[in-house]
Design an enzyme around this catalytic site. Structure first.
Site, PDB file in Angstrom:
ATOM      1  N   TYR A 158     -51.801 -58.820 -37.906  1.00  0.00           N
ATOM      2  CA  TYR A 158     -51.596 -57.528 -38.580  1.00  0.00           C
ATOM      3  C   TYR A 158     -52.954 -56.924 -38.968  1.00  0.00           C
ATOM      4  O   TYR A 158     -53.220 -55.741 -38.714  1.00  0.00           O
ATOM      5  CB  TYR A 158     -50.721 -57.745 -39.819  1.00  0.00           C
ATOM      6  CG  TYR A 158     -50.647 -56.547 -40.724  1.00  0.00           C
ATOM      7  CD1 TYR A 158     -49.894 -55.432 -40.369  1.00  0.00           C
ATOM      8  CD2 TYR A 158     -51.351 -56.519 -41.935  1.00  0.00           C
ATOM      9  CE1 TYR A 158     -49.833 -54.316 -41.205  1.00  0.00           C
ATOM     10  CE2 TYR A 158     -51.293 -55.413 -42.772  1.00  0.00           C
ATOM     11  CZ  TYR A 158     -50.533 -54.321 -42.400  1.00  0.00           C
ATOM     12  OH  TYR A 158     -50.481 -53.220 -43.224  1.00  0.00           O
TER      13      TYR A 158
HETATM   14  N1  LIG Z   1     -47.089 -52.087 -48.495  1.00  0.00           N
HETATM   15  C1  LIG Z   1     -48.343 -52.511 -48.421  1.00  0.00           C
HETATM   16  O1  LIG Z   1     -48.780 -53.368 -49.205  1.00  0.00           O
HETATM   17  C2  LIG Z   1     -49.280 -51.935 -47.389  1.00  0.00           C
HETATM   18  C3  LIG Z   1     -50.649 -52.217 -47.540  1.00  0.00           C
HETATM   19  C4  LIG Z   1     -51.531 -51.708 -46.589  1.00  0.00           C
HETATM   20  C5  LIG Z   1     -51.067 -50.926 -45.538  1.00  0.00           C
HETATM   21  N2  LIG Z   1     -49.731 -50.683 -45.416  1.00  0.00           N
HETATM   22  C6  LIG Z   1     -49.287 -49.859 -44.283  1.00  0.00           C
HETATM   23  O2  LIG Z   1     -48.592 -48.745 -44.791  1.00  0.00           O
HETATM   24  C7  LIG Z   1     -47.734 -48.217 -43.775  1.00  0.00           C
HETATM   25  C8  LIG Z   1     -46.373 -47.931 -44.387  1.00  0.00           C
HETATM   26  O3  LIG Z   1     -45.803 -49.165 -44.795  1.00  0.00           O
HETATM   27  P1  LIG Z   1     -44.988 -49.325 -46.153  1.00  0.00           P
HETATM   28  O4  LIG Z   1     -45.741 -50.215 -47.034  1.00  0.00           O
HETATM   29  O5  LIG Z   1     -44.547 -48.020 -46.649  1.00  0.00           O
HETATM   30  O6  LIG Z   1     -43.765 -50.202 -45.600  1.00  0.00           O
HETATM   31  P2  LIG Z   1     -42.239 -49.846 -45.309  1.00  0.00           P
HETATM   32  O7  LIG Z   1     -41.571 -49.404 -46.550  1.00  0.00           O
HETATM   33  O8  LIG Z   1     -41.722 -51.039 -44.594  1.00  0.00           O
HETATM   34  O9  LIG Z   1     -42.323 -48.604 -44.302  1.00  0.00           O
HETATM   35  C9  LIG Z   1     -42.640 -48.752 -42.943  1.00  0.00           C
HETATM   36  C10 LIG Z   1     -42.242 -47.482 -42.226  1.00  0.00           C
HETATM   37  O10 LIG Z   1     -42.623 -47.599 -40.844  1.00  0.00           O
HETATM   38  C11 LIG Z   1     -41.526 -47.180 -40.041  1.00  0.00           C
HETATM   39  N3  LIG Z   1     -41.549 -47.849 -38.748  1.00  0.00           N
HETATM   40  C12 LIG Z   1     -41.776 -49.157 -38.465  1.00  0.00           C
HETATM   41  N4  LIG Z   1     -41.656 -49.384 -37.150  1.00  0.00           N
HETATM   42  C13 LIG Z   1     -41.347 -48.192 -36.574  1.00  0.00           C
HETATM   43  C14 LIG Z   1     -41.071 -47.761 -35.253  1.00  0.00           C
HETATM   44  N5  LIG Z   1     -41.080 -48.621 -34.206  1.00  0.00           N
HETATM   45  N6  LIG Z   1     -40.805 -46.460 -35.019  1.00  0.00           N
HETATM   46  C15 LIG Z   1     -40.772 -45.585 -36.044  1.00  0.00           C
HETATM   47  N7  LIG Z   1     -41.015 -45.919 -37.332  1.00  0.00           N
HETATM   48  C16 LIG Z   1     -41.285 -47.212 -37.579  1.00  0.00           C
HETATM   49  C17 LIG Z   1     -40.291 -47.568 -40.852  1.00  0.00           C
HETATM   50  O11 LIG Z   1     -39.204 -46.716 -40.489  1.00  0.00           O
HETATM   51  P3  LIG Z   1     -37.867 -47.163 -39.717  1.00  0.00           P
HETATM   52  O12 LIG Z   1     -37.669 -48.627 -39.926  1.00  0.00           O
HETATM   53  O13 LIG Z   1     -36.802 -46.304 -40.322  1.00  0.00           O
HETATM   54  O14 LIG Z   1     -38.140 -46.795 -38.287  1.00  0.00           O
HETATM   55  C18 LIG Z   1     -40.749 -47.238 -42.266  1.00  0.00           C
HETATM   56  O15 LIG Z   1     -40.516 -45.877 -42.557  1.00  0.00           O
HETATM   57  C19 LIG Z   1     -47.707 -49.261 -42.653  1.00  0.00           C
HETATM   58  O16 LIG Z   1     -48.541 -48.823 -41.598  1.00  0.00           O
HETATM   59  C20 LIG Z   1     -48.302 -50.498 -43.317  1.00  0.00           C
HETATM   60  O17 LIG Z   1     -48.947 -51.312 -42.381  1.00  0.00           O
HETATM   61  C21 LIG Z   1     -48.834 -51.159 -46.318  1.00  0.00           C
END
Ligand SMILES: NC(=O)c1ccc[n+]([C@@H]2O[C@H](COP(=O)([O-])OP(=O)(O)OC[C@H]3O[C@@H](n4cnc5c(N)ncnc54)[C@H](OP(=O)(O)O)[C@@H]3O)[C@@H](O)[C@H]2O)c1
Length: 286
Positions: A158
């Site tokens: 990741y």
């Molecule tokens: N939470 C953390 O601690 C953290 C820290 C650093 C970076 N991030 C990054 O922040 C971003 C958002 O994550 P989050 O924390 O908000 O997690 P989350 O609540 O799991 O949201 C992830 C989003 O990505 C979408 N997604 C995943 N695979 C997809 C696909 N194949 N096609 C279209 N949409 C897809 C999901 O939508 P559907 O499932 O409805 O498609 C969901 O809306 C990600 O890139 C993650 O790597 C998160």
């Protein structure tokens, strides 16, 4: 739109069905922007759009699996049909899997790079080409991570996708500056979304066990709204990287300057987590 002027500008947001993407859509709408909400769970997008409409904003929904070829072109075309222009693109869709690198199949690795890196890069590149062709300024963002600067055991692959994102956005920032296009990477620390639970489940872990999330210091856990508000601030006053934790930002510098010291902390964490990982492996074998 003129850079920094958000009223009535149009933003495309992937991963808008939950977490950081949903919170950012709300924050952008509060700032007067019109938003295009994209993800696979279209029921959630519709609920979010209804909420935005109820608060006087404008939102349209687009069902997308960003891993599907052609989906990014369709998304941008949908946004242009709905609102006439695209000013901001936030490539935010992404996921993790809590697994040792050597336990991942090449299919799993390629799938993760497809969603987190290849598709996100394609989306902002397509948008950049359209903005250049139309001689319009714009702002392109990607959600990278603090894990683009350092890694932790069982999130190594990741972290690799996030480091790749940080590198291309950094480079694009200078390549697109002559065209009046801003590019920024977003570097959240642990954020209270569905991310970690999904990452544990994908890795076959018990989310209640010694997971990566359960090791994250509670003082660093943030809300998606904190990240969303920082993103809107970056749209108003563009900068290369969006961080919401000065402590982690400084720590990443120290980690890179003194990798031996960081090894000591990681060895301890990896030892504690190995037990849970073994349970996962046993479950997979059975
Ligand atoms: N939470 C953390 O601690 C953290 C820290 C650093 C970076 N991030 C990054 O922040 C971003 C958002 O994550 P989050 O924390 O908000 O997690 P989350 O609540 O799991 O949201 C992830 C989003 O990505 C979408 N997604 C995943 N695979 C997809 C696909 N194949 N096609 C279209 N949409 C897809 C999901 O939508 P559907 O499932 O409805 O498609 C969901 O809306 C990600 O890139 C993650 O790597 C998160």
């Amino acid at each position: 739109m003129a850079i920094g002027e958000l009223q009535n500008s149009v933003a495309v947001i992937t991963g808008a069905s939950s977490g950081i993407g949903a919170a950012t859509a709300q924050a952008m709408s509060r700032a007067g922007m019109r938003v295009v909400l994209a993800a696979r769970r279209v029921d959630r997008l519709r609920d979010l759009a209804a909420n935005i409409h109820a608060n006087g904003g404008e939102a349209v929904v687009f069902e997308i699996d960003v891993a599907q070829a052609g989906s990014n072109e369709q998304l941008l075309a949908h946004a242009t049909r709905a609102f006439g222009v695209v000013d901001v693109v936030f490539a935010n869709a992404g996921y993790g899997a809590e697994m040792a690198v050597h336990d991942m199949s090449m299919t799993e690795i390629r799938e993760m790079f497809e969603v987190n890196f290849f598709s996100a890069t394609e989306l902002i590149s397509l948008a950049a080409r359209e903005m250049i062709a139309q001689n319009r300024p714009g702002h392109l963002l990607m959600t990278s991570s603090c894990l683009s600067k350092f890694t932790i055991p069982y999130l190594g692959m990741y972290a690799a996708t996030k480091a790749a994102q940080a590198m291309v956005t950094r480079s694009m920032r200078f390549e697109l500056a002559p065209h009046g296009i801003e590019v920024s990477s977003v570097h959240p620390v642990s954020t209270a979304t569905e991310f970690f639970q999904q990452a544990s489940l994908r890795g076959g872990m018990d989310p209640q066990g010694k997971t990566v999330a359960n090791h994250a210091p509670k003082m660093f856990i943030q809300t998606p709204e904190q990240v969303a508000n920082a993103i809107v601030r970056c749209l108003r006053k563009p900068k290369s990287e969006v961080w919401t934790s000065l402590a982690v930002r400084l720590a990443s510098g120290i980690i890179n300057a003194f990798p031996g010291m960081y090894d000591i902390a990681l060895r301890k964490q990896a030892k504690e987590m190995l037990h849970s990982q073994k349970k996962r492996l046993n479950r997979v074998k059975n």
